[in-house]
Design a protein around this motif. Sequence first.
Motif, mmCIF file in Angstrom:
data_model
loop_
_atom_site.group_PDB
_atom_site.id
_atom_site.type_symbol
_atom_site.label_atom_id
_atom_site.label_comp_id
_atom_site.label_asym_id
_atom_site.label_seq_id
_atom_site.Cartn_x
_atom_site.Cartn_y
_atom_site.Cartn_z
ATOM 1 N N ASP A 27 0.825 -1.206 0.000
ATOM 2 C CA ASP A 27 0.000 0.000 0.000
ATOM 3 C C ASP A 27 0.859 1.256 0.000
ATOM 4 O O ASP A 27 0.487 2.277 -0.594
ATOM 5 N N HIS A 30 2.656 1.406 -3.610
ATOM 6 C CA HIS A 30 1.739 1.554 -4.748
ATOM 7 C C HIS A 30 0.366 2.029 -4.261
ATOM 8 O O HIS A 30 -0.623 1.301 -4.391
ATOM 9 N N ASP A 32 -3.258 3.937 -3.918
ATOM 10 C CA ASP A 32 -4.306 4.408 -4.828
ATOM 11 C C ASP A 32 -4.274 5.928 -4.922
ATOM 12 O O ASP A 32 -4.540 6.500 -5.981
ATOM 13 N N ARG A 33 -3.963 6.545 -3.793
ATOM 14 C CA ARG A 33 -3.869 8.009 -3.743
ATOM 15 C C ARG A 33 -3.087 8.417 -2.505
ATOM 16 O O ARG A 33 -2.969 7.655 -1.545
ATOM 17 N N VAL A 59 5.558 7.996 -6.302
ATOM 18 C CA VAL A 59 4.122 8.002 -6.569
ATOM 19 C C VAL A 59 3.828 8.944 -7.741
ATOM 20 O O VAL A 59 4.289 10.090 -7.740
ATOM 21 N N ARG A 61 2.342 11.749 -9.962
ATOM 22 C CA ARG A 61 1.765 13.029 -9.529
ATOM 23 C C ARG A 61 0.236 13.007 -9.565
ATOM 24 O O ARG A 61 -0.420 13.643 -8.743
ATOM 25 N N ALA A 62 -0.325 12.280 -10.522
ATOM 26 C CA ALA A 62 -1.782 12.247 -10.657
ATOM 27 C C ALA A 62 -2.460 11.620 -9.442
ATOM 28 O O ALA A 62 -3.651 11.846 -9.215
ATOM 29 N N ARG A 63 -1.709 10.836 -8.678
ATOM 30 C CA ARG A 63 -2.281 10.185 -7.496
ATOM 31 C C ARG A 63 -2.051 10.984 -6.212
ATOM 32 O O ARG A 63 -2.450 10.544 -5.143
ATOM 33 N N ILE A 64 -1.400 12.112 -6.306
ATOM 34 C CA ILE A 64 -1.167 12.965 -5.135
ATOM 35 C C ILE A 64 -2.219 14.066 -5.154
ATOM 36 O O ILE A 64 -2.209 14.933 -6.027
ATOM 37 N N LEU A 65 -3.135 14.001 -4.212
ATOM 38 C CA LEU A 65 -4.272 14.913 -4.191
ATOM 39 C C LEU A 65 -4.082 15.990 -3.135
ATOM 40 O O LEU A 65 -3.776 15.682 -1.969
#
Length: 257
Positions: A27, A30, A32-33, A59, A61-65
Amino acid sequence: MAISRPTAILRSLSNPEFLAAGTAVQDLMHPDRVLIGSSPHPRGHRAAGLLADIYAAWVPRARILATNVWSSELSKLVANAMLAQRISSINSISAICEETGADIDEVAAAIGSDARIGDKFLKAGIGFGGSCIKKDVLSLVYLAVSLGLHDVGEYWRQVVMMNEHQRGRFSRRVVRCLDSTLVGKKITFLGVAFKANTSDMRESPMLDILKTLLEEQPREAAIFDPRCHPAVVRREIETFLDAQDADSAAESTIAVT
């Protein structure tokens, strides 16, 4: 900090973890966010950006909110609450299936094939356990009630109540299937941790089920879990039964191997 760096302006960030027992490393590597909550201030955004740069080493960048602090903290509670809701929902349907002759696995497969629903967490069983999910749902209940949203709090409280109901329903079914009595019989528990491939017994459904079945005074309760040390299992059971004041346990032999 006030002494060594009196002029420093500190900004707090919210960075909740979503590591599950048994898969924590996977986790982490990898996710999810990744959620980073900060205050709506230039310095807060800068601090969030610095933390995002650290995560960006592995990670995407698209998964870093990026969110505000409230959104980040609430997202952590809601994630576990939504998982708990799905588990309690399918378990409530399993009760209807048993009364009507429907097959809960067939129902779960049918609704899980709907792309809007998906098939995860639709396996009927004895409900969720562990130290996190129930705690987070009840934290959501407390937050809702403290904000005056009593109907919202009651809605989420029902998720926990259905989970507890499922454990009791399972225990009653075991007794019913064994000619409505366990007196003089041996019952066996294969698995005691709250989740497969872990040794964590916190809030394990097995403990509640064991207590209920011991009230039926079986001759022996045999317990085995390849991931759990027998001495730890015995200590956890004794502590739980003592806290529950389960005098009926004295009538049965509890064997842990």
